[in-house]
Design a protein around this motif. Sequence first.
Motif, PDB file in Angstrom:
ATOM      1  N   ALA A 187       0.880  -1.163   0.000  1.00 33.86           N
ATOM      2  CA  ALA A 187       0.000   0.000   0.000  1.00 33.86           C
ATOM      3  C   ALA A 187       0.918   1.213   0.000  1.00 33.86           C
ATOM      4  O   ALA A 187       1.466   1.587   1.043  1.00 33.86           O
ATOM      5  CB  ALA A 187      -0.914   0.004   1.226  1.00 33.86           C
ATOM      6  N   GLY A 188       1.122   1.790  -1.171  1.00 35.33           N
ATOM      7  CA  GLY A 188       2.056   2.900  -1.288  1.00 35.33           C
ATOM      8  C   GLY A 188       2.159   3.374  -2.714  1.00 35.33           C
ATOM      9  O   GLY A 188       1.343   2.994  -3.567  1.00 35.33           O
ATOM     10  N   ILE A 210      -2.323  -2.379  -3.569  1.00 34.24           N
ATOM     11  CA  ILE A 210      -3.325  -1.646  -2.787  1.00 34.24           C
ATOM     12  C   ILE A 210      -3.202  -0.178  -3.170  1.00 34.24           C
ATOM     13  O   ILE A 210      -2.147   0.439  -2.993  1.00 34.24           O
ATOM     14  CB  ILE A 210      -3.103  -1.831  -1.280  1.00 34.24           C
ATOM     15  CG1 ILE A 210      -3.057  -3.331  -0.939  1.00 34.24           C
ATOM     16  CG2 ILE A 210      -4.214  -1.150  -0.477  1.00 34.24           C
ATOM     17  CD1 ILE A 210      -2.578  -3.619   0.468  1.00 34.24           C
ATOM     18  N   SER A 211      -4.250   0.394  -3.704  1.00 30.98           N
ATOM     19  CA  SER A 211      -4.195   1.724  -4.341  1.00 30.98           C
ATOM     20  C   SER A 211      -4.175   2.852  -3.314  1.00 30.98           C
ATOM     21  O   SER A 211      -5.081   3.690  -3.277  1.00 30.98           O
ATOM     22  CB  SER A 211      -5.386   1.892  -5.290  1.00 30.98           C
ATOM     23  OG  SER A 211      -6.612   1.683  -4.590  1.00 30.98           O
ATOM     24  N   ALA A 212      -3.120   2.894  -2.499  1.00 31.60           N
ATOM     25  CA  ALA A 212      -3.031   3.910  -1.451  1.00 31.60           C
ATOM     26  C   ALA A 212      -2.046   5.013  -1.790  1.00 31.60           C
ATOM     27  O   ALA A 212      -1.741   5.837  -0.930  1.00 31.60           O
ATOM     28  CB  ALA A 212      -2.631   3.245  -0.127  1.00 31.60           C
ATOM     29  N   GLY A 213      -1.537   5.036  -3.015  1.00 28.70           N
ATOM     30  CA  GLY A 213      -0.612   6.087  -3.410  1.00 28.70           C
ATOM     31  C   GLY A 213      -1.351   7.352  -3.833  1.00 28.70           C
ATOM     32  O   GLY A 213      -2.577   7.446  -3.736  1.00 28.70           O
ATOM     33  N   PHE A 218      -0.367   2.349 -11.654  1.00 27.43           N
ATOM     34  CA  PHE A 218      -0.344   0.900 -11.807  1.00 27.43           C
ATOM     35  C   PHE A 218      -1.701   0.310 -11.435  1.00 27.43           C
ATOM     36  O   PHE A 218      -2.236  -0.552 -12.138  1.00 27.43           O
ATOM     37  CB  PHE A 218       0.765   0.328 -10.917  1.00 27.43           C
ATOM     38  CG  PHE A 218       1.064  -1.131 -11.168  1.00 27.43           C
ATOM     39  CD1 PHE A 218       1.061  -1.657 -12.442  1.00 27.43           C
ATOM     40  CD2 PHE A 218       1.389  -1.970 -10.111  1.00 27.43           C
ATOM     41  CE1 PHE A 218       1.358  -2.996 -12.673  1.00 27.43           C
ATOM     42  CE2 PHE A 218       1.693  -3.311 -10.321  1.00 27.43           C
ATOM     43  CZ  PHE A 218       1.667  -3.817 -11.605  1.00 27.43           C
ATOM     44  N   ALA A 219      -2.278   0.788 -10.335  1.00 37.10           N
ATOM     45  CA  ALA A 219      -3.594   0.312  -9.925  1.00 37.10           C
ATOM     46  C   ALA A 219      -4.655   0.648 -10.975  1.00 37.10           C
ATOM     47  O   ALA A 219      -5.556  -0.152 -11.253  1.00 37.10           O
ATOM     48  CB  ALA A 219      -3.978   0.925  -8.576  1.00 37.10           C
ATOM     49  N   LEU A 220      -4.551   1.831 -11.567  1.00 34.69           N
ATOM     50  CA  LEU A 220      -5.498   2.234 -12.606  1.00 34.69           C
ATOM     51  C   LEU A 220      -5.466   1.264 -13.772  1.00 34.69           C
ATOM     52  O   LEU A 220      -6.505   0.795 -14.253  1.00 34.69           O
ATOM     53  CB  LEU A 220      -5.154   3.648 -13.086  1.00 34.69           C
ATOM     54  CG  LEU A 220      -5.900   4.146 -14.327  1.00 34.69           C
ATOM     55  CD1 LEU A 220      -7.368   4.376 -14.004  1.00 34.69           C
ATOM     56  CD2 LEU A 220      -5.268   5.429 -14.858  1.00 34.69           C
ATOM     57  N   ASP A 225      -9.933  -0.289  -7.883  1.00 27.57           N
ATOM     58  CA  ASP A 225     -10.681   0.860  -7.379  1.00 27.57           C
ATOM     59  C   ASP A 225      -9.704   1.822  -6.707  1.00 27.57           C
ATOM     60  O   ASP A 225      -9.110   1.508  -5.673  1.00 27.57           O
ATOM     61  CB  ASP A 225     -11.737   0.380  -6.370  1.00 27.57           C
ATOM     62  CG  ASP A 225     -12.676   1.502  -5.938  1.00 27.57           C
ATOM     63  OD1 ASP A 225     -12.345   2.684  -6.157  1.00 27.57           O
ATOM     64  OD2 ASP A 225     -13.742   1.190  -5.380  1.00 27.57           O
ATOM     65  N   ARG A 226      -9.514   3.002  -7.287  1.00 20.85           N
ATOM     66  CA  ARG A 226      -8.589   3.983  -6.718  1.00 20.85           C
ATOM     67  C   ARG A 226      -9.255   4.886  -5.698  1.00 20.85           C
ATOM     68  O   ARG A 226      -8.574   5.583  -4.946  1.00 20.85           O
ATOM     69  CB  ARG A 226      -7.965   4.831  -7.819  1.00 20.85           C
ATOM     70  CG  ARG A 226      -7.107   4.027  -8.795  1.00 20.85           C
ATOM     71  CD  ARG A 226      -6.267   4.941  -9.654  1.00 20.85           C
ATOM     72  NE  ARG A 226      -7.068   5.876 -10.419  1.00 20.85           N
ATOM     73  CZ  ARG A 226      -6.573   6.915 -11.099  1.00 20.85           C
ATOM     74  NH1 ARG A 226      -5.276   7.137 -11.096  1.00 20.85           N
ATOM     75  NH2 ARG A 226      -7.365   7.711 -11.804  1.00 20.85           N
TER      76      ARG A 226
END
Length: 447
Positions: A187-188, A210-213, A218-220, A225-226
């Motif tokens: 998560a970062g 984990i989209s916590a940045g 990358f998550a996109l 889900d961002r």
Amino acid sequence: MDELHPVAYSSGRRWLARLAFLAAVAAVVLVLAVAGVRASVVLLLVAAGGTVAMLAGVWWFLSHRGLVRWLAAVVVVAVPITVGVLYARASLIWVVVVFVLLWLLMVGAGRAALAGVNKPREYPTPAPRRAFLIMNPRSGGGKVERFGLVAKAHSLGAEVLVISGPTDVAEVARHAVRNGADLLGVAGGDGTQALVAGVAADAGLPFLVISAGTRNHFALDLGLDRDDPSTCLDALTDGVEVHVDLGRIAGRTFVNNASFGAYAAIVQRPEYRDAKAGTTLELLPDLLIGHQGPRLRVQAGDTALDGPQAVLVSNNPYGTTDDVAGMGRRFRMDGGVLGLLAVHVRGAADAAALMFGGRPGTLTRRISTEVVIDADAPDLPVGIDGEAVVLPTPVHCTVVPAALRVRVPRHRPGVPSPPPELDWTRLRRLAFATGRPPQASAALADA
């Protein structure tokens, strides 16, 4: 006899194609009927002249400092206002508004009629038993705490390490692997994601994003889900795997891109993290017209480039229909290729051309399995997923196909299909096809 391209078309797609044609015709008829031929030509000339002047103002704003920059800013603001006043005096503002709406309707309906499907292959796998997650509480303005990620991860049986200071996250991940972890996650930011993803790939373990940045590119591109990073943790109990490529550069991994030239020089500055916009505006004049920094030479397959100001090498190419920079998003990450984007801007005309896709020698796009960046200097600043490093030249970028097993939630927003180009021949065949529509076949063969 020509056949309709194998698109999954139904009566709904057929009517969307017809709507696109109807909107296009209505837009043209509106301008000619209301404004007349002569006024329409004047209307177009005023719009074109205003666009050129505004783009030139943007270029001068970015490439100069002080008084010239602020005069350019005045031009950028004043031009659309002036054009609007001229249209208002000719009582044509409503015509422009309706024309734009019709044009947007045409583009939207046409693309929807031709849209394909873009879903990576999913692999069912058992849930991990010893998941190890690294969380950076500072990323994304404190998303780890705001969304209760640590507590949720613990409730799902994962071990969590919360970073409290400077940490070698790659070594932490390797230690977790030696201790029996069967999944690694982060998560970062994307830079931290890349470091741990490289460890996971080397160990053959699944990786959890984990989209916590802050930006979560990358998550996109993984379709996560961002807005709510806690949903990414659902993959621990109800997840599937997708296999994606990884970029390699000088022994390091990148999940998004490696940048050279203008952008790399900007991210090298210590103040960039806290003042991205201000630092970028301060450095751009020297980078765009001052020719500071090493002169780059690029080799990608049969393509050789000399002297581009900015180069971006990406893990799979960015789409070309989202934005002129081609950095909107990647619609697939399993193509086994690198994307190359090189920019060579010599003045206002080149800058204006970039807004319309570039002209020869200004914007270069290529795909290749290897890209080599050399320079007239022994070392070269590089931005690897936004992290500033300095590497010896030449710098070799390669891609490792399907190197990373990414565990994602079974239910997630997903990655939409790339917006197709408006192919009027295909639209016409679809719009005016007769007979009963065939059963929905797969998607566009070339989507």
